[in-house]
Design an enzyme around this catalytic site. Sequence first.
Site, PDB file in Angstrom:
ATOM      1  N   THR A 114       0.831  -1.201   0.000  1.00  0.00           N
ATOM      2  CA  THR A 114       0.000   0.000   0.000  1.00  0.00           C
ATOM      3  C   THR A 114       0.862   1.246   0.000  1.00  0.00           C
ATOM      4  OG1 THR A 114      -1.783  -1.092   1.208  1.00  0.00           O
ATOM      5  CG2 THR A 114      -1.723   1.305   1.318  1.00  0.00           C
ATOM      6  N   GLU A 139      10.084  -3.975  -1.782  1.00  0.00           N
ATOM      7  CA  GLU A 139      10.392  -5.213  -1.060  1.00  0.00           C
ATOM      8  C   GLU A 139      11.421  -6.042  -1.828  1.00  0.00           C
ATOM      9  OE1 GLU A 139       6.419  -6.637  -0.629  1.00  0.00           O
ATOM     10  OE2 GLU A 139       6.157  -5.691   1.338  1.00  0.00           O
ATOM     11  N   ASN A 174       6.632 -11.805   0.966  1.00  0.00           N
ATOM     12  CA  ASN A 174       5.199 -11.854   0.696  1.00  0.00           C
ATOM     13  C   ASN A 174       4.579 -13.231   0.803  1.00  0.00           C
ATOM     14  OD1 ASN A 174       4.186  -9.086  -0.001  1.00  0.00           O
ATOM     15  ND2 ASN A 174       6.111  -9.189  -1.136  1.00  0.00           N
ATOM     16  N   SER A 205       0.354 -14.160   8.101  1.00  0.00           N
ATOM     17  CA  SER A 205       0.517 -15.043   9.250  1.00  0.00           C
ATOM     18  C   SER A 205       1.685 -14.590  10.133  1.00  0.00           C
ATOM     19  CB  SER A 205       0.747 -16.467   8.779  1.00  0.00           C
ATOM     20  OG  SER A 205       1.825 -16.512   7.875  1.00  0.00           O
TER      21      SER A 205
END
Lengths: 227, 202
Positions: free
Chosen positions: A1, A87, A222, A227
């Site tokens: 985001t 990332e 990712n 989790s």
Amino acid sequence: TLLGFIVTDLPIESQALSKMLRYATDRSFNCISVDGDMSTNDTINMIANGAVKTDEITEDSPEFLQVRDQVTQFAQKLAQLVVRDGEGATKFVTVKVQNSSTFADARTIAESISNSMLVKTALYGKDANWGRILCAIGYAKLETLDSLQTDKLNVSFIATDNSEPRELKLLVNGVPQLNIDEERASQILALPDLEVLVDLGTGNEEAQFWTCDLSHEYVTINGDYRS
Amino acid sequence: QSAKYAAHVPKSGVFPQGFQVGSVASGVKKNGTLDLGILVNTNKSYESSAASVFTTNKFKAAPVILSQRVLEEKKGKGINAIVVNSGCANSVTGEIGLKDASQMAKLIDEKLGATSSSTLIMSTGVIGQRLQMDKISKGISKIFTDNSFGSDFNSWLNIAKSICTTDTFPKLVTSNFTMNNGTQYTLTGMAKGAGMICPNMA
């Protein structure tokens, strides 16, 4: 985001502020790609609080275009930081498409290259795979082919560290350069910052996108987010 | 990562007049780091202007929907706060998510003594989970009660940290500009983002 805000102490009329932000966003935050995914939350807010004592800036003010352009350059700096922190990213890549018949076509082609997973993995692997760049240009979702004529197309890698030759031509007027200097290509692709230059030769408009490479680390991050 | 931090995070900065920022670790993030931030406009000499661009994703998160409503209702005038949280995106959370986002804004409006909505909301993190409103509410109260607001460099850096998720460094940019008429002004911006990045905002 993507989230962010820009604040200023200038007094800017709300409609003028809205136009400034949209113009700046279309040339900054809407021109970045880490992974091609669009969030449900992407937002950029801008507030002008008028703490500086000067006339309110409206769309008719002589200063409007100057401030709009300063906000745009500022937004580009901020947007580029997001790509630099992509990332798992190891490279920051500027995709510049120039001499297009329209800005929209230049932007669409830049976006197509920037979102190509195969281009991004090649960049990570320091592989001068210009064929993938050409492929991404070819499937770009252009409304017409006015901007794209294969015999006018030039594609190059550009070094950003002032080393020479700065430009390594991969495709010249639609003709692949079969004797590419692979050593120079490897040197350029080993840089943490580099540029892919696409010259369409069909007009005067240009657009830039900023993207990064796609590494193993992206999958690691990712595959284990929720989790 | 440390090299990126050193290269891209400023060590000082000059910030625009009339803004204060505060942040706190509310506990929404599991690792106890900063995850809630508030920006307020303290300048009363001019009714502030605001504008936003939002995702064009068909599934808009609750903070996006709420902020759009606030901007429309206020016609981009009199927006005096932005609240941001990380760790939970409050997205795909239906009516409950809208209620939670509304409550977040209302808590700040009350603290600021606003008679109508004047707060924009941004959330980021995991999709499909409800905001832990007990922690968010306490965090908002704590920022105001402890008067954690500041306009110094560290306050700005901390609010930039408070919206980070997988980011390896906070993104804070600040610059002074001079207009052709000689007036000097400041722009300060912060952003977050590292993944799920290909915005098309309008």
